[in-house]
Design a protein around this motif. Structure first.
Motif, short mmCIF file in Angstrom:
data_model
loop_
_atom_site.label_atom_id
_atom_site.label_comp_id
_atom_site.label_asym_id
_atom_site.label_seq_id
_atom_site.Cartn_x
_atom_site.Cartn_y
_atom_site.Cartn_z
N ASP A 131 0.88 -1.18 -0.13
CA ASP A 131 -0.07 0.05 -0.20
C ASP A 131 0.89 1.20 0.07
O ASP A 131 0.42 2.30 -0.42
CB ASP A 131 -0.80 0.18 1.29
CG ASP A 131 -1.92 -1.23 1.17
OD1 ASP A 131 -2.85 -1.01 0.27
OD2 ASP A 131 -1.82 -2.12 1.95
N ILE A 132 2.03 1.10 0.70
CA ILE A 132 2.99 2.48 0.73
C ILE A 132 4.22 1.82 0.63
O ILE A 132 4.70 0.77 1.42
CB ILE A 132 2.78 3.11 2.06
CG1 ILE A 132 1.48 3.62 2.39
CG2 ILE A 132 3.83 4.46 2.18
CD1 ILE A 132 1.18 4.28 3.60
N VAL A 142 4.75 5.62 8.86
CA VAL A 142 4.05 4.83 9.65
C VAL A 142 3.31 5.72 10.72
O VAL A 142 2.07 5.39 11.23
CB VAL A 142 4.95 3.83 10.35
CG1 VAL A 142 4.05 3.12 11.62
CG2 VAL A 142 5.51 2.81 9.36
N TYR A 143 3.95 6.62 11.43
CA TYR A 143 3.34 7.50 12.33
C TYR A 143 2.26 8.51 11.60
O TYR A 143 0.98 8.54 12.38
CB TYR A 143 4.40 8.57 12.81
CG TYR A 143 3.98 9.51 13.80
CD1 TYR A 143 3.72 9.36 15.12
CD2 TYR A 143 3.91 10.91 13.50
CE1 TYR A 143 3.13 10.18 16.02
CE2 TYR A 143 3.28 11.71 14.28
CZ TYR A 143 2.94 11.54 15.53
OH TYR A 143 2.57 12.38 16.34
N GLU A 144 2.52 8.86 10.46
CA GLU A 144 1.45 9.61 9.79
C GLU A 144 0.26 8.77 9.56
O GLU A 144 -1.05 9.16 9.52
CB GLU A 144 1.87 10.35 8.56
CG GLU A 144 2.99 11.39 8.55
CD GLU A 144 3.61 12.29 7.48
OE1 GLU A 144 4.23 13.15 7.61
OE2 GLU A 144 3.10 11.67 6.31
N ALA A 145 0.73 7.50 8.80
CA ALA A 145 -0.44 6.60 8.68
C ALA A 145 -1.51 6.27 9.65
O ALA A 145 -2.55 6.17 9.71
CB ALA A 145 0.03 5.17 8.01
N LYS A 152 -3.60 9.81 4.00
CA LYS A 152 -2.94 11.13 4.26
C LYS A 152 -1.26 10.97 4.43
O LYS A 152 -0.64 12.13 4.88
CB LYS A 152 -3.58 11.81 5.63
CG LYS A 152 -4.78 12.29 5.30
CD LYS A 152 -5.55 13.20 6.20
CE LYS A 152 -6.89 13.50 5.85
NZ LYS A 152 -7.59 14.43 6.92
N ALA A 153 -0.81 9.71 4.71
CA ALA A 153 0.36 9.49 4.89
C ALA A 153 1.48 9.81 3.54
O ALA A 153 0.90 9.47 2.45
CB ALA A 153 0.95 8.18 5.28
#
Length: 538
Positions: A131-132, A142-145, A152-153
């Motif tokens: 996915d990313i 990972v933090y943003e996800a 939004k990551a």
């Protein structure tokens, strides 16, 4: 959220994560998961542990909300403690249905490579499976996800400074307790700065470290806080390995000149801080020293060396990327030092660090890295490399080990446009490469080992790692530890002292000290102490 971290192992010019080492990636990711929400659960797996039952492991991973895979070998070597994730294994995990799948580490930045003399598979190949694909800092992605949602990551998100990293590092220290080597010989790799001081000139033609951008230093206090958290979690072996040149930590004029002056006061704050944070540590080693720095700044480098003798532990290795002893190849690839400069660096560290420590090893020795197949290389290059090594032997200097690898070309480096041409040339030079490696093993490695650990040397605190045939491989924890073969089966994880009996090319034959009673196999070897036992496997 239930998050699985799959450690496929990393090996970069600045950073090692193949067991018994744990690199910063899984620890930072674990901290990011907890920073996003303290209620998130983290499960850590090494790729070797998953291989024990691959189908069952894949089914288990499919039950997590998020699976983060960390991988990437940009400086391939031979590994005793684990085998890096394969291309097919990466795809198998990427085909899982259910969890959000994130790929990070060097494999996501630069691509998949496992063998020298080849070109890497570009990272874009993995986008259809994950996915990313985190081309930036995977912990931040990972933090943003988790904090703002997967959509939004930003896959290319990178840290601006170390503010979040320092928090992730402390919060994620707990994950070491899930590592198979925890409580035995786990070595925590510690980051002191990112990027390369030679960024101003473009760095070495083949190196991926320069692609991390301009140098960003971590403060000594932040490093000490992370070490304290790891120490409280149970880690006693540390390596300050994630930096391009340890001697350039917080160096003056960084970002202005190619070889900035070492900042000895900052180095002492760093080392003293680590010692105070982990007063009962058993190992404090480093990795990566630019021979050009040592040759350009001998007075300051001698002081840094003295500090490593004061605060570090014996068996330490200052790994130096000499790469080649051919001046033409040095110029063509913007390498770190000319051969005479590299030799001066070897002299300084060898002469200061050769004193034997209580664990049986010299306190601090240089290590040499050679890269074969670089542009400008000719048959004469190999002869110049041999001449360089002969000088070291003739002068009575000590070198812990010589690493020889063929260039592995990655996207983003200056060699990428000529990757296929270099591959072809290395295929043509196959016999030359093998002959050089054989010469080094027979004419340099073995006589050097005999100098470093003469017969009768007692090596303390070795850990049995792997059974092999009727014997066992063991090593002391630390930076480039000496491989020891013992002629009897010892349970992996056993800690023991060993006396050196014979020398191989890159390893030694040893017996437990004192030898176990009632072992017929050991009795046979004891009767052969006069040299009839032959070299161990290397």
């Amino acid at each position: 959220m239930r998050v699985a971290i799959v450690d496929g192992y990393t090996d970069e010019p600045a950073g090692l994560g193949v067991p018994p080492y744990i690199d910063v990636y899984p620890r930072y990711i674990a901290g990011a998961v907890k920073m996003a929400d303290p209620g998130n659960e983290v499960s850590y797996f090494t790729i070797d542990s998953l291989r024990r039952d691959w189908p069952a492991s894949l089914r288990a991973l499919a039950g997590f909300d998020m699976v983060v895979v960390v991988a990437g070998v940009t400086t391939p070597g031979k590994y005793l403690g684990g085998t890096p994730i394969s291309y097919d294994e990466l795809l198998d995990i990427g085909r899982l249905e259910g969890p959000v799948k994130i790929l990070g580490g060097p494999v996501a930045r630069y691509g998949y490579g496992i063998e020298g003399g080849t070109a890497a598979i570009p990272p874009g190949r993995f986008k259809r499976y994950y996915d990313i694909v985190a081309t930036g800092d995977v912990d931040l992605v990972v933090y943003e996800a988790l904090k703002f949602g997967v959509e939004k990551a930003r896959p290319s998100a990178t840290h601006e400074g170390y503010e979040l990293v320092d928090q992730f590092a402390v919060r994620g220290a707990f994950v070491v307790q899930q590592h198979p080597n925890f409580g035995v010989n786990l070595v925590a790799e510690i980051e002191t700065y990112s990027g390369c001081p030679r960024y101003v000139s473009g760095g070495c033609s083949f190196c991926t470290t320069v692609a991390y951008g301009a140098v960003e230093f971590r403060s000594p206090e932040a490093v000490a806080r992370e070490v304290e958290a790891l120490y409280k979690a149970g880690v006693v072996h540390f390596r300050l390995g994630r930096q391009a040149d340890f001697y350039a930590y917080m160096a003056e004029d960084t970002g202005k000149v190619d070889l900035p002056r070492p900042n000895t006061a900052a180095v002492e704050r760093l080392l003293a801080g680590v010692r105070n944070a982990a007063p009962g540590l058993e190992t404090l080693h480093i990795d990566n020293v630019n021979p050009g720095t040592v040759a350009r700044w001998p007075k300051e480098s001698a002081e840094v060396t003295r500090l490593l003798l004061k605060y570090g532990t014996p068996g330490n290795v200052a790994a130096m990327g000499v790469e080649t002893a051919d001046p033409k190849v040095v110029k063509a690839n913007n390498l770190k030092a000319m051969p005479d400069e590299a030799l001066e660096a070897v002299r300084l560290i060898s002469r200061m660090g050769a004193v034997r420590g209580p664990n049986g090893m010299p306190w601090l020795l240089p290590g040499l890295n050679f890269v074969l197949g670089l542009p400008g290389e000719t048959k004469e290059t190999y002869e110049l490399n041999k001449e360089f090594l002969r000088k070291i032997l003739d002068e009575g200097l000590l070198v812990r080990r010589v690493n020889i690898r063929q260039v592995l070309v990655f996207p983003g480096t200056r060699l990428w446009p000529v990757a296929r041409r270099l591959e072809a040339r290395l295929r043509e030079k196959k016999r030359l490469v093998h002959a050089f490696k054989r010469w080094v093993r027979e004419n340099f490695d073995r006589p050097m080992l005999e100098r470093i650990v003469p017969r009768g040397t007692v090596l303390k605190g070795a850990v049995a790692e792997q059974n092999y045939g009727g014997g066992t491989y063991a090593r002391q924890p630390g930076s480039y530890p000496l491989l020891i073969y013992l002629p009897l089966r010892i349970p992996p994880g056993t800690k023991l002292d060993v006396v050196v009996v014979e020398h191989g090319f890159r390893s030694v034959l040893g017996i437990p000290h004192p030898p176990p009673a009632g072992s017929r196999r050991m009795a046979r070897y004891l009767r052969k102490l006069n040299g009839a036992s032959g070299p161990p496997p290397s």
